[in-house]
Scaffold this active site. Structure first.
Site, PDB file in Angstrom:
ATOM      1  CB  SER A 241      -0.957   0.001   1.196  1.00  0.00           C
ATOM      2  OG  SER A 241      -0.263  -0.149   2.416  1.00  0.00           O
ATOM      3  CG  HIS A 271      -0.877  -5.125   2.065  1.00  0.00           C
ATOM      4  ND1 HIS A 271      -0.238  -5.013   3.274  1.00  0.00           N
ATOM      5  CD2 HIS A 271      -0.820  -3.882   1.506  1.00  0.00           C
ATOM      6  CE1 HIS A 271       0.194  -3.773   3.453  1.00  0.00           C
ATOM      7  NE2 HIS A 271      -0.159  -3.066   2.396  1.00  0.00           N
ATOM      8  CG  HIS A 318       6.059  -8.899   8.919  1.00  0.00           C
ATOM      9  ND1 HIS A 318       7.093  -8.171   8.366  1.00  0.00           N
ATOM     10  CD2 HIS A 318       4.970  -8.093   8.916  1.00  0.00           C
ATOM     11  CE1 HIS A 318       6.643  -6.959   8.065  1.00  0.00           C
ATOM     12  NE2 HIS A 318       5.372  -6.882   8.392  1.00  0.00           N
ATOM     13  NE  ARG A 327       2.291  -3.724  12.797  1.00  0.00           N
ATOM     14  CZ  ARG A 327       2.143  -3.930  11.489  1.00  0.00           C
ATOM     15  NH1 ARG A 327       1.590  -3.007  10.733  1.00  0.00           N
ATOM     16  NH2 ARG A 327       2.549  -5.055  10.933  1.00  0.00           N
ATOM     17  CG  ASP A 373      -3.083  -8.502   9.385  1.00  0.00           C
ATOM     18  OD1 ASP A 373      -3.667  -7.408   9.478  1.00  0.00           O
ATOM     19  OD2 ASP A 373      -2.215  -8.736   8.530  1.00  0.00           O
TER      20      ASP A 373
END
Length: 441
Positions: A241, A271, A318, A327, A373
């Site tokens: 992105s 993504h 990742h 995160r 995620d």
């Protein structure tokens, strides 16, 4: 020009001068080598971009202008009676390069409040789509409909000095960021709440107002949105992105066109769509096992079955990180504080205990740890946002902060059209046969 504009311009002038000096003195210095496997396998690890807003370290995780996520949680201003950072402060940090004061953050909030009006034709465009259209498709269509408002496009068509490109991009970026929560909330209410729309509350901060327009008034959900919007905002420049936004912007496409391109990339399963894949996988596991609270042993067996079937465990691994995503950790701490007894959240934690050792035992997994995620969906479900197709839109609203701050920097530093060299496999084979002179342009 405006408080933030003036501060940014001063920073950009200094940085631009530093870059000119660097290129003059070291422009021919080689910074790395490129292997054939890299150019065939997604350019992994090739240093080919400059992104000022954040840096991803394989061991430390993401740093925004040098600050880790725990440091941001401590140092960035909060909403009244809140404990999570306001994303307005992170945007200021990424843009200006300095930690904002309370006054700075209030200023950003007020600017976005003033710029948040969405023209009626944007809603009409959304309404022209079937209600069943994926939320990300609706989101991208709405961004393209907003492009009619681009100041950059208008000023460029009228004949704008190159030195002023950044100024017009700044205005477009601020307008777009301000309008995205309204657009996203409209799509959410249209698709999932029978079109029962909620008007903005001009007294709320950016994330708080977003939560309000989606229909969530719980103060802890607003806190979750502030955290969510902060930790998803940027992840250096090489992800799809961010790179797509930068690449399209390098053609002097305006921020609306550039950001729409980035969101089309975010919509991919590899993504941003991964966050909905995680919840889908957990639901399927619970259904197959016949329980909402699977044990660690049951989870381990299901993970092994998933891997045996040649599938991946969504939310794990990742491209860069080699540790648990900070995160993920931030969201886990939020869960422990606000919903420690939630069965779905506990399942996420049990998966965290079960999956890494299994992946490590395979011997070929570089990163067996969870990424962002793996946790975000469970927190949203706790508050009743069970529509997991919408999760990527939330990601997109947040990601606007980083990629558009970077786009402003791109134009301020006069970065050129991005145009890397490509070769054919036939040329590669000739080069390997020793015909060195044909390699290159």
């Amino acid at each position: 020009m405006g408080i933030i504009k003036d501060k940014f311009k001063a920073k950009a002038d200094v940085t631009g001068a530093e870059i000119k000096t660097l290129l003059k003195e070291h422009g021919n210095k080689k910074i790395g080598e490129v292997t054939l496997s890299q150019i065939y396998q997604g350019m992994r690890g090739i240093t080919g971009l400059v992104t000022e807003t954040s840096l991803l370290d394989a061991q430390e995780g993401i740093r925004f202008r040098g600050y880790t996520i725990p440091e941001l949680q401590q140092k960035l201003p909060k909403a009244p009676n809140g404990s999570e950072p306001l994303p307005e402060g992170l945007f200021y940090l990424m843009l200006v390069g300095e930690l904002p004061t309370e006054e700075d953050v209030q200023h950003v909030t007020s600017v976005w409040q003033r710029r948040s009006h969405v023209p009626n034709h944007v809603f009409d465009t959304i309404e022209a789509l079937p209600v069943g259209t994926h939320p990300m498709t609706q989101f991208v269509v709405a961004i393209m409909a907003l492009q009619t408002e681009s100041q950059f496009a208008k000023r460029y068509a009228a004949g704008m000095n190159k030195k002023d490109y950044w100024d017009a991009v700044f205005d477009d970026a601020m307008d777009l960021i301000a309008r995205l929560p309204r657009v996203a909330a409209y799509i959410y209410r249209r698709k999932y709440k029978n079109g029962d729309h909620i008007q903005p509350n001009g007294l709320l901060d950016w994330s708080g107002n977003f939560a309000h327009m989606m229909g969530y008034e719980d103060e802890s959900f607003k806190e979750l949105m502030r955290l969510y919007m902060t930790i998803h905002a940027d992840h250096e420049g090489g992800n799809v992105s961010a790179h797509s936004t930068h690449l399209v912007g390098s053609a002097l496409s305006d921020p609306y066109l550039s950001f729409a391109a980035g969101m089309n990339g975010l919509a991919g399963p590899l993504h941003g769509l991964a966050n909905q894949e995680v919840i889908k996988w957990i639901y399927e596991m619970r259904e197959e096992l016949g329980t909402d609270t699977p044990s660690k042993t049951q989870i381990e067996e299901y993970v092994k079955k998933t891997l045996t079937e040649g599938k991946v465990v969504p939310g794990y691994g990742h491209a860069v990180l080699r540790k648990t995503d900070p995160r993920f950790s931030a969201q886990m701490e939020f869960g422990k504080k606000h919903m420690p007894d939630d069965p779905l959240v506990q399942t996420v934690w049990n998966i965290y205990d079960a999956v890494p050792p299994i992946l490590q035992s395979l011997g070929k997994i570089k990163n067996p740890w969870p990424n962002v995620d793996a946790h975000s969906g469970a927190l949203l479900v706790h508050y009743g946002m069970v529509e997991y197709e919408f999760y990527t839109v939330l990601f997109g609203v947040s990601r606007s902060l980083g990629v558009l701050a970077s786009l402003i920097w791109d134009r301020a530093l006069a970065f050129p059209l991005e145009r890397p060299k490509s070769v054919t496999t036939d040329l590669v084979k000739q080069w390997l046969d020793g015909k060195d002179e044909i390699w290159g342009e």
